[in-house]
Design a protein around this motif. Structure first.
Motif, PDB file in Angstrom:
ATOM      1  N   GLY A  47      -6.937   1.469  15.857  1.00 66.59           N
ATOM      2  CA  GLY A  47      -7.971   1.082  14.904  1.00 66.59           C
ATOM      3  C   GLY A  47      -8.421   2.186  13.985  1.00 66.59           C
ATOM      4  O   GLY A  47      -9.344   1.995  13.184  1.00 66.59           O
ATOM      5  N   SER A  48      -7.774   3.352  14.050  1.00 67.81           N
ATOM      6  CA  SER A  48      -8.205   4.480  13.213  1.00 67.81           C
ATOM      7  C   SER A  48      -7.710   4.376  11.777  1.00 67.81           C
ATOM      8  O   SER A  48      -8.170   5.118  10.910  1.00 67.81           O
ATOM      9  N   GLY A  49      -6.731   3.467  11.531  1.00 61.81           N
ATOM     10  CA  GLY A  49      -6.255   3.278  10.162  1.00 61.81           C
ATOM     11  C   GLY A  49      -4.855   3.788   9.904  1.00 61.81           C
ATOM     12  O   GLY A  49      -4.428   3.864   8.741  1.00 61.81           O
ATOM     13  N   LYS A  50      -4.101   4.110  10.953  1.00 57.99           N
ATOM     14  CA  LYS A  50      -2.782   4.718  10.781  1.00 57.99           C
ATOM     15  C   LYS A  50      -1.821   3.801  10.020  1.00 57.99           C
ATOM     16  O   LYS A  50      -1.223   4.194   9.018  1.00 57.99           O
ATOM     17  N   THR A  51      -1.655   2.577  10.520  1.00 54.91           N
ATOM     18  CA  THR A  51      -0.725   1.652   9.870  1.00 54.91           C
ATOM     19  C   THR A  51      -1.248   1.219   8.511  1.00 54.91           C
ATOM     20  O   THR A  51      -0.474   1.061   7.557  1.00 54.91           O
ATOM     21  N   THR A  52      -2.554   1.048   8.391  1.00 59.16           N
ATOM     22  CA  THR A  52      -3.133   0.725   7.085  1.00 59.16           C
ATOM     23  C   THR A  52      -2.831   1.823   6.080  1.00 59.16           C
ATOM     24  O   THR A  52      -2.493   1.552   4.919  1.00 59.16           O
ATOM     25  N   LEU A  53      -2.916   3.079   6.521  1.00 66.67           N
ATOM     26  CA  LEU A  53      -2.594   4.193   5.644  1.00 66.67           C
ATOM     27  C   LEU A  53      -1.156   4.089   5.152  1.00 66.67           C
ATOM     28  O   LEU A  53      -0.886   4.193   3.950  1.00 66.67           O
ATOM     29  N   LEU A  54      -0.236   3.866   6.068  1.00 67.53           N
ATOM     30  CA  LEU A  54       1.173   3.759   5.686  1.00 67.53           C
ATOM     31  C   LEU A  54       1.380   2.596   4.713  1.00 67.53           C
ATOM     32  O   LEU A  54       2.080   2.731   3.701  1.00 67.53           O
ATOM     33  N   ASN A  55       0.771   1.450   5.015  1.00 66.63           N
ATOM     34  CA  ASN A  55       0.958   0.278   4.156  1.00 66.63           C
ATOM     35  C   ASN A  55       0.376   0.485   2.761  1.00 66.63           C
ATOM     36  O   ASN A  55       0.948   0.022   1.761  1.00 66.63           O
ATOM     37  N   CYS A  56      -0.735   1.193   2.673  1.00 68.56           N
ATOM     38  CA  CYS A  56      -1.354   1.432   1.371  1.00 68.56           C
ATOM     39  C   CYS A  56      -0.598   2.492   0.575  1.00 68.56           C
ATOM     40  O   CYS A  56      -0.403   2.355  -0.634  1.00 68.56           O
ATOM     41  N   LEU A  57      -0.159   3.539   1.242  1.00 67.22           N
ATOM     42  CA  LEU A  57       0.566   4.597   0.533  1.00 67.22           C
ATOM     43  C   LEU A  57       1.924   4.118   0.036  1.00 67.22           C
ATOM     44  O   LEU A  57       2.438   4.628  -0.960  1.00 67.22           O
ATOM     45  N   SER A  58       2.515   3.143   0.727  1.00 67.76           N
ATOM     46  CA  SER A  58       3.806   2.616   0.312  1.00 67.76           C
ATOM     47  C   SER A  58       3.682   1.451  -0.663  1.00 67.76           C
ATOM     48  O   SER A  58       4.690   0.994  -1.206  1.00 67.76           O
ATOM     49  N   GLY A  59       2.462   0.979  -0.884  1.00 66.91           N
ATOM     50  CA  GLY A  59       2.272  -0.146  -1.794  1.00 66.91           C
ATOM     51  C   GLY A  59       2.502  -1.501  -1.160  1.00 66.91           C
ATOM     52  O   GLY A  59       2.498  -2.518  -1.858  1.00 66.91           O
ATOM     53  N   LEU A  60       2.700  -1.546   0.162  1.00 72.55           N
ATOM     54  CA  LEU A  60       2.822  -2.847   0.831  1.00 72.55           C
ATOM     55  C   LEU A  60       1.499  -3.602   0.803  1.00 72.55           C
ATOM     56  O   LEU A  60       1.475  -4.829   0.730  1.00 72.55           O
ATOM     57  N   ASP A  61       0.395  -2.871   0.892  1.00 76.63           N
ATOM     58  CA  ASP A  61      -0.948  -3.447   0.779  1.00 76.63           C
ATOM     59  C   ASP A  61      -1.620  -2.933  -0.489  1.00 76.63           C
ATOM     60  O   ASP A  61      -1.372  -1.790  -0.911  1.00 76.63           O
ATOM     61  N   ASP A  62      -2.478  -3.767  -1.088  1.00 83.71           N
ATOM     62  CA  ASP A  62      -3.302  -3.312  -2.201  1.00 83.71           C
ATOM     63  C   ASP A  62      -4.394  -2.380  -1.683  1.00 83.71           C
ATOM     64  O   ASP A  62      -4.716  -2.368  -0.488  1.00 83.71           O
ATOM     65  N   ILE A  63      -4.974  -1.602  -2.578  1.00 82.21           N
ATOM     66  CA  ILE A  63      -6.098  -0.742  -2.229  1.00 82.21           C
ATOM     67  C   ILE A  63      -7.329  -1.178  -3.015  1.00 82.21           C
ATOM     68  O   ILE A  63      -7.218  -1.881  -4.025  1.00 82.21           O
ATOM     69  N   ASP A  64      -8.495  -0.752  -2.539  1.00 82.49           N
ATOM     70  CA  ASP A  64      -9.753  -1.127  -3.181  1.00 82.49           C
ATOM     71  C   ASP A  64     -10.345   0.005  -4.001  1.00 82.49           C
ATOM     72  O   ASP A  64     -11.388  -0.162  -4.635  1.00 82.49           O
ATOM     73  N   GLY A  65      -9.687   1.140  -4.003  1.00 83.72           N
ATOM     74  CA  GLY A  65     -10.150   2.256  -4.807  1.00 83.72           C
ATOM     75  C   GLY A  65      -9.218   3.428  -4.663  1.00 83.72           C
ATOM     76  O   GLY A  65      -8.474   3.539  -3.683  1.00 83.72           O
ATOM     77  N   GLY A  66      -9.213   4.314  -5.662  1.00 86.25           N
ATOM     78  CA  GLY A  66      -8.377   5.490  -5.620  1.00 86.25           C
ATOM     79  C   GLY A  66      -7.038   5.289  -6.297  1.00 86.25           C
ATOM     80  O   GLY A  66      -6.791   4.253  -6.939  1.00 86.25           O
ATOM     81  N   THR A  67      -6.148   6.272  -6.155  1.00 89.27           N
ATOM     82  CA  THR A  67      -4.822   6.217  -6.749  1.00 89.27           C
ATOM     83  C   THR A  67      -3.784   6.715  -5.750  1.00 89.27           C
ATOM     84  O   THR A  67      -4.088   7.543  -4.888  1.00 89.27           O
ATOM     85  N   VAL A  68      -2.566   6.203  -5.895  1.00 84.95           N
ATOM     86  CA  VAL A  68      -1.426   6.661  -5.110  1.00 84.95           C
ATOM     87  C   VAL A  68      -0.273   6.881  -6.072  1.00 84.95           C
ATOM     88  O   VAL A  68       0.182   5.942  -6.737  1.00 84.95           O
ATOM     89  N   GLU A  69       0.190   8.124  -6.158  1.00 84.40           N
ATOM     90  CA  GLU A  69       1.325   8.444  -7.016  1.00 84.40           C
ATOM     91  C   GLU A  69       2.490   8.915  -6.151  1.00 84.40           C
ATOM     92  O   GLU A  69       2.315   9.747  -5.268  1.00 84.40           O
ATOM     93  N   ILE A  70       3.667   8.377  -6.429  1.00 89.06           N
ATOM     94  CA  ILE A  70       4.891   8.818  -5.767  1.00 89.06           C
ATOM     95  C   ILE A  70       5.885   9.214  -6.846  1.00 89.06           C
ATOM     96  O   ILE A  70       6.230   8.403  -7.703  1.00 89.06           O
ATOM     97  N   ASP A  71       6.295  10.476  -6.792  1.00 87.62           N
ATOM     98  CA  ASP A  71       7.195  11.028  -7.808  1.00 87.62           C
ATOM     99  C   ASP A  71       6.641  10.826  -9.217  1.00 87.62           C
ATOM    100  O   ASP A  71       7.384  10.531 -10.161  1.00 87.62           O
ATOM    101  N   GLY A  72       5.320  10.947  -9.339  1.00 86.85           N
ATOM    102  CA  GLY A  72       4.684  10.829 -10.645  1.00 86.85           C
ATOM    103  C   GLY A  72       4.403   9.413 -11.092  1.00 86.85           C
ATOM    104  O   GLY A  72       3.852   9.210 -12.181  1.00 86.85           O
TER     105      GLY A  72
END
Length: 246
Positions: A47-72
């Motif tokens: 429940g600490s957010g590990k899988t959610t982190l992976l899903n958000c950083l990879s774009g599998l899940d949408d995010i509610d704020g912030g930005t994620v850039e991969i290779d620019g």
């Protein structure tokens, strides 16, 4: 690739799950930088957010704020279709459940994602066979998943993740369904791919023995990063295969 250059830059990432009037914050203003060629482990209690982190950083899940850039490339400035295509071409995925197609052979499972992004059949088959050889399964290319052990099936998923030459591989509990001996073999392979080929890997695990094997270990609690540790990881002797430095 210069390992000092950032591959992934996440800034102020926030993820909120809503059920009716109840809102649960899964990620809270999270910042993370991963450089080319890094192998990063993510640990934390359930429940600490590990899988959610992976899903958000990879774009599998949408995010509610912030930005994620991969290779620019800003993932969430893209359309859904563009993000899906970027993920297919630039990312590989290894999950706890192998997600192999039961009626396909090993080589067919590995080549399918290549065909879906437009590779020619002959080139896709060549790359699939080469990756299966790389993960030690040249003798199992025509076998279906039901004819392979759990460790062999997970190596097929690793070959599938790597066949497209991704910028980054996301691994969510990749040893979770394996016994300790097979888990060690799979980790040996992931560490070797990172060390020898510079493959960037972000790996979620609950297993402290797995966490001890990654050069960089992030710990999460309540949707936040609470530790970011750089660890000394012994490298195997090229002759004996035994770890050096312990």
């Amino acid at each position: 690739m210069d390992s000092d250059q950032p591959l992934l830059v996440a800034t102020g990432v926030r993820k909120i799950y809503r059920t009716g009037s109840v809102a649960v914050t899964a990620l809270l203003d999270l910042d993370l930088v991963v450089r080319h060629g890094e192998m990063v482990g993510v640990m934390g209690p359930s429940g600490s957010g590990k899988t959610t982190l992976l899903n958000c950083l990879s774009g599998l899940d949408d995010i509610d704020g912030g930005t994620v850039e991969i290779d620019g490339h800003d993932l969430f400035a893209m359309s859904d279709a563009a993000r899906t295509e970027h993920r297919a071409r630039s990312m590989g995925f290894v999950f706890q459940s192998f997600n192999l197609i039961p009626v396909f052979s090993a080589v067919e499972n590995v080549e399918l994602p290549l065909l879906l992004v437009g590779d020619r059949p002959r080139e896709a088959r060549h790359r699939a066979l080469a990756m299966l050889d790389r993960v030690g399964l040249a003798h199992r290319v025509d076998h279906r998943p039901s004819e392979m052990s759990g460790g062999e099936q997970q190596r097929v998923t690793i070959a599938r993740a790597l066949a497209g030459r991704p910028a980054i591989v996301w691994a969510d509990e990749p040893t979770g369904n394996l016994d300790s001996a097979m888990a060690e073999q799979v980790m040996d392979l992931l560490c070797e791919l990172n060390r020898e080929e510079g493959q960037t890997i972000v790996l979620v695990t609950h297993d402290s023995a797995i966490g001890a094997r990654v050069p960089r270990l992030i710990r999460m609690r309540d949707g936040r990063l609470v530790d970011d540790l750089h660890q000394h990881v012994p490298t195997p002797d090229p002759i004996t295969g035994l770890s050096r430095g312990r």
